[in-house]
Write a protein that holds these residues in place. Structure first.
Motif, PDB file in Angstrom:
ATOM      1  N   THR A 134      38.106  -1.086 -46.407  1.00 42.31           N
ATOM      2  CA  THR A 134      38.763   0.082 -45.824  1.00 42.31           C
ATOM      3  C   THR A 134      40.245  -0.234 -45.718  1.00 42.31           C
ATOM      4  N   GLN A 141      46.934   8.103 -44.303  1.00 40.10           N
ATOM      5  CA  GLN A 141      45.878   8.148 -45.314  1.00 40.10           C
ATOM      6  C   GLN A 141      44.953   6.950 -45.123  1.00 40.10           C
ATOM      7  N   ARG A 142      43.716   7.137 -45.587  1.00 40.56           N
ATOM      8  CA  ARG A 142      42.701   6.092 -45.481  1.00 40.56           C
ATOM      9  C   ARG A 142      41.965   5.998 -46.791  1.00 40.56           C
ATOM     10  N   GLU A 143      41.616   4.779 -47.186  1.00 35.79           N
ATOM     11  CA  GLU A 143      40.871   4.594 -48.422  1.00 35.79           C
ATOM     12  C   GLU A 143      39.653   3.740 -48.144  1.00 35.79           C
ATOM     13  N   HIS A 145      36.727   1.613 -50.319  1.00 30.78           N
ATOM     14  CA  HIS A 145      36.292   1.089 -51.620  1.00 30.78           C
ATOM     15  C   HIS A 145      34.902   0.497 -51.446  1.00 30.78           C
ATOM     16  N   LYS A 150      35.498   4.928 -54.922  1.00 31.36           N
ATOM     17  CA  LYS A 150      36.719   4.764 -54.129  1.00 31.36           C
ATOM     18  C   LYS A 150      37.029   6.148 -53.566  1.00 31.36           C
ATOM     19  N   ARG A 151      37.245   6.216 -52.262  1.00 29.51           N
ATOM     20  CA  ARG A 151      37.485   7.503 -51.611  1.00 29.51           C
ATOM     21  C   ARG A 151      38.786   7.430 -50.821  1.00 29.51           C
ATOM     22  N   ARG A 152      39.648   8.446 -51.004  1.00 31.39           N
ATOM     23  CA  ARG A 152      40.874   8.529 -50.223  1.00 31.39           C
ATOM     24  C   ARG A 152      40.796   9.756 -49.333  1.00 31.39           C
ATOM     25  N   GLU A 153      41.076   9.538 -48.048  1.00 35.99           N
ATOM     26  CA  GLU A 153      41.073  10.619 -47.065  1.00 35.99           C
ATOM     27  C   GLU A 153      42.516  10.867 -46.648  1.00 35.99           C
ATOM     28  N   TYR A 154      42.935  12.130 -46.739  1.00 38.12           N
ATOM     29  CA  TYR A 154      44.311  12.498 -46.412  1.00 38.12           C
ATOM     30  C   TYR A 154      44.367  13.069 -44.994  1.00 38.12           C
ATOM     31  N   THR A 161      37.319  11.561 -54.106  1.00 43.30           N
ATOM     32  CA  THR A 161      36.429  10.444 -54.415  1.00 43.30           C
ATOM     33  C   THR A 161      36.408  10.227 -55.918  1.00 43.30           C
TER      34      THR A 161
END
Length: 192
Positions: A134, A141-143, A145, A150-154, A161
Protein backbone atom coordinates in the motif's frame (compact mmCIF):
# COMPACT_ATOMS: atom_id res chain seq x y z
CA UNK A 1 47.36 13.11 36.71
CA UNK A 2 49.60 12.17 39.62
CA UNK A 3 50.44 8.47 39.95
CA UNK A 4 49.87 6.90 43.36
CA UNK A 5 51.41 3.55 42.43
CA UNK A 6 52.55 1.63 39.38
CA UNK A 7 52.72 -2.16 38.99
CA UNK A 8 54.43 -4.09 36.17
CA UNK A 9 53.24 -7.68 35.70
CA UNK A 10 55.25 -10.60 34.25
CA UNK A 11 52.95 -10.78 31.20
CA UNK A 12 54.01 -7.24 30.23
CA UNK A 13 50.88 -5.54 31.51
CA UNK A 14 51.40 -2.28 33.45
CA UNK A 15 48.85 -0.87 35.88
CA UNK A 16 48.92 2.69 37.15
CA UNK A 17 46.69 3.85 39.99
CA UNK A 18 46.21 7.61 40.00
CA UNK A 19 45.66 9.74 43.10
CA UNK A 20 42.13 10.59 41.88
CA UNK A 21 41.24 6.88 42.03
CA UNK A 22 41.43 6.07 38.30
CA UNK A 23 43.15 2.87 37.19
CA UNK A 24 45.06 2.81 33.90
CA UNK A 25 46.10 -0.56 32.51
CA UNK A 26 48.44 -0.81 29.54
CA UNK A 27 48.65 -4.14 27.68
CA UNK A 28 51.69 -5.25 25.63
CA UNK A 29 49.67 -5.25 22.37
CA UNK A 30 48.90 -1.52 22.72
CA UNK A 31 45.42 -1.84 24.22
CA UNK A 32 44.68 0.56 27.12
CA UNK A 33 42.00 0.27 29.78
CA UNK A 34 40.88 3.11 32.02
CA UNK A 35 38.62 2.47 35.00
CA UNK A 36 37.15 5.70 36.34
CA UNK A 37 37.40 6.68 40.00
CA UNK A 38 33.74 5.62 40.39
CA UNK A 39 34.77 2.06 39.49
CA UNK A 40 31.83 1.88 37.05
CA UNK A 41 32.98 3.89 34.05
CA UNK A 42 35.36 1.85 31.89
CA UNK A 43 37.02 2.90 28.64
CA UNK A 44 39.04 0.40 26.62
CA UNK A 45 41.04 1.69 23.68
CA UNK A 46 42.10 -1.24 21.52
CA UNK A 47 45.32 -1.43 19.51
CA UNK A 48 43.31 -1.18 16.25
CA UNK A 49 41.70 2.12 17.28
CA UNK A 50 38.35 0.67 18.40
CA UNK A 51 37.01 2.16 21.64
CA UNK A 52 34.62 0.48 24.08
CA UNK A 53 33.01 2.51 26.86
CA UNK A 54 30.95 1.03 29.67
CA UNK A 55 28.91 3.66 31.48
CA UNK A 56 27.70 3.55 35.12
CA UNK A 57 24.15 2.63 33.94
CA UNK A 58 25.65 -0.34 32.01
CA UNK A 59 25.19 1.35 28.62
CA UNK A 60 27.93 0.05 26.31
CA UNK A 61 29.21 2.30 23.51
CA UNK A 62 31.51 0.61 21.00
CA UNK A 63 33.21 2.63 18.27
CA UNK A 64 34.56 0.65 15.30
CA UNK A 65 37.46 2.75 14.01
CA UNK A 66 37.84 1.17 10.54
CA UNK A 67 34.11 1.40 9.75
CA UNK A 68 33.67 4.70 11.61
CA UNK A 69 30.54 3.18 13.18
CA UNK A 70 29.23 3.54 16.73
CA UNK A 71 27.19 0.72 18.31
CA UNK A 72 25.43 1.68 21.54
CA UNK A 73 23.69 -0.97 23.65
CA UNK A 74 21.43 0.36 26.41
CA UNK A 75 20.60 -1.52 29.60
CA UNK A 76 16.97 -1.96 28.43
CA UNK A 77 18.21 -3.90 25.37
CA UNK A 78 17.85 -1.15 22.75
CA UNK A 79 20.77 -1.12 20.30
CA UNK A 80 21.59 1.92 18.16
CA UNK A 81 24.08 1.82 15.29
CA UNK A 82 25.32 5.10 13.80
CA UNK A 83 27.19 4.79 10.51
CA UNK A 84 29.62 7.31 9.03
CA UNK A 85 27.23 8.07 6.13
CA UNK A 86 24.59 9.31 8.58
CA UNK A 87 22.46 6.14 8.58
CA UNK A 88 21.07 5.24 12.01
CA UNK A 89 19.61 1.85 12.92
CA UNK A 90 17.65 1.12 16.08
CA UNK A 91 17.19 -2.52 17.05
CA UNK A 92 14.52 -2.86 19.74
CA UNK A 93 14.44 -5.69 22.30
CA UNK A 94 11.14 -6.98 20.82
CA UNK A 95 12.85 -7.51 17.42
CA UNK A 96 11.51 -4.40 15.64
CA UNK A 97 14.08 -2.42 13.63
CA UNK A 98 13.96 1.22 12.60
CA UNK A 99 16.42 2.50 9.99
CA UNK A 100 16.85 6.21 9.26
CA UNK A 101 18.71 6.69 5.98
CA UNK A 102 20.93 9.70 5.18
CA UNK A 103 18.09 11.23 3.09
CA UNK A 104 15.86 10.98 6.23
CA UNK A 105 13.74 8.13 4.81
CA UNK A 106 12.63 5.97 7.75
CA UNK A 107 12.09 2.22 7.33
CA UNK A 108 10.43 0.15 10.05
CA UNK A 109 10.81 -3.63 10.00
CA UNK A 110 8.24 -5.30 12.25
CA UNK A 111 8.61 -8.70 13.90
CA UNK A 112 5.57 -10.08 12.00
CA UNK A 113 7.35 -9.49 8.65
CA UNK A 114 5.59 -6.25 7.72
CA UNK A 115 7.59 -3.23 6.55
CA UNK A 116 6.81 0.47 6.51
CA UNK A 117 8.84 3.19 4.77
CA UNK A 118 8.20 6.88 5.37
CA UNK A 119 9.81 9.13 2.75
CA UNK A 120 10.84 12.76 3.30
CA UNK A 121 8.02 13.96 0.98
CA UNK A 122 5.43 12.30 3.24
CA UNK A 123 4.81 9.24 1.05
CA UNK A 124 4.26 6.08 3.13
CA UNK A 125 4.80 2.56 1.72
CA UNK A 126 3.57 -0.45 3.69
CA UNK A 127 4.47 -4.00 2.63
CA UNK A 128 2.52 -6.93 4.10
CA UNK A 129 3.93 -10.41 4.67
CA UNK A 130 2.16 -11.69 1.53
CA UNK A 131 4.01 -9.09 -0.56
CA UNK A 132 1.02 -6.80 -1.13
CA UNK A 133 1.93 -3.15 -0.93
CA UNK A 134 0.00 0.00 0.00
CA UNK A 135 1.37 3.40 -1.00
CA UNK A 136 -0.09 6.56 0.50
CA UNK A 137 1.00 9.66 -1.41
CA UNK A 138 1.15 13.12 0.12
CA UNK A 139 -1.41 14.38 -2.44
CA UNK A 140 -4.10 12.11 -0.96
CA UNK A 141 -3.85 9.39 -3.60
CA UNK A 142 -3.46 5.78 -2.51
CA UNK A 143 -2.18 2.76 -4.38
CA UNK A 144 -2.60 -0.92 -3.63
CA UNK A 145 -0.34 -3.50 -5.32
CA UNK A 146 -1.19 -7.21 -5.11
CA UNK A 147 -0.22 -10.21 -7.24
CA UNK A 148 -3.55 -9.80 -9.12
CA UNK A 149 -3.77 -6.05 -9.72
CA UNK A 150 -2.58 -2.51 -9.06
CA UNK A 151 -5.27 -0.09 -7.90
CA UNK A 152 -5.03 3.68 -7.50
CA UNK A 153 -7.60 5.54 -5.43
CA UNK A 154 -7.94 9.28 -6.01
CA UNK A 155 -9.13 11.83 -3.41
CA UNK A 156 -12.29 12.51 -5.49
CA UNK A 157 -13.33 8.84 -5.12
CA UNK A 158 -12.23 7.68 -8.58
CA UNK A 159 -10.65 4.20 -8.54
CA UNK A 160 -8.48 2.90 -11.39
CA UNK A 161 -7.47 -0.76 -11.41
CA UNK A 162 -4.96 -2.40 -13.77
CA UNK A 163 -5.08 -6.20 -13.74
CA UNK A 164 -2.14 -8.53 -14.46
CA UNK A 165 -3.60 -9.34 -17.91
CA UNK A 166 -3.36 -5.63 -18.79
CA UNK A 167 -7.08 -4.90 -18.58
CA UNK A 168 -7.92 -1.52 -17.00
CA UNK A 169 -11.05 -0.60 -15.11
CA UNK A 170 -11.91 2.93 -13.96
CA UNK A 171 -14.81 3.55 -11.57
CA UNK A 172 -15.87 7.15 -11.23
CA UNK A 173 -17.68 8.73 -8.28
CA UNK A 174 -20.69 9.35 -10.56
CA UNK A 175 -21.13 5.59 -10.94
CA UNK A 176 -19.65 5.48 -14.45
CA UNK A 177 -17.44 2.47 -15.18
CA UNK A 178 -15.01 2.33 -18.10
CA UNK A 179 -13.09 -0.84 -19.01
CA UNK A 180 -10.19 -1.02 -21.50
CA UNK A 181 -8.41 -4.08 -22.84
CA UNK A 182 -4.64 -4.55 -22.58
CA UNK A 183 -4.12 -2.48 -25.75
CA UNK A 184 -6.14 0.48 -24.42
CA UNK A 185 -9.27 -0.19 -26.47
CA UNK A 186 -12.52 0.66 -24.65
CA UNK A 187 -14.57 -2.53 -24.27
CA UNK A 188 -17.18 -1.11 -21.89
CA UNK A 189 -18.26 2.39 -20.83
CA UNK A 190 -21.39 3.03 -18.78
CA UNK A 191 -21.77 6.78 -19.33
CA UNK A 192 -24.62 7.93 -17.14
Amino acid sequence: EEIQRETAYPDGKVEKVLKNGCHLIFFPNGTRKKVGSDGKTVTITFFNGDVKQIMPDQTVIYYYADAKTTHTTYSDGLEVLQFSNGQIEKHYPDGKKEITFPDQTIKNLFTDGQEESIFPDGTIVRVQRDGSKTIEFNNGQRELHTSQFKRREYPDGTVKTVYVNGQQETKYVSGRIRVKDKDGNIIMDTKL
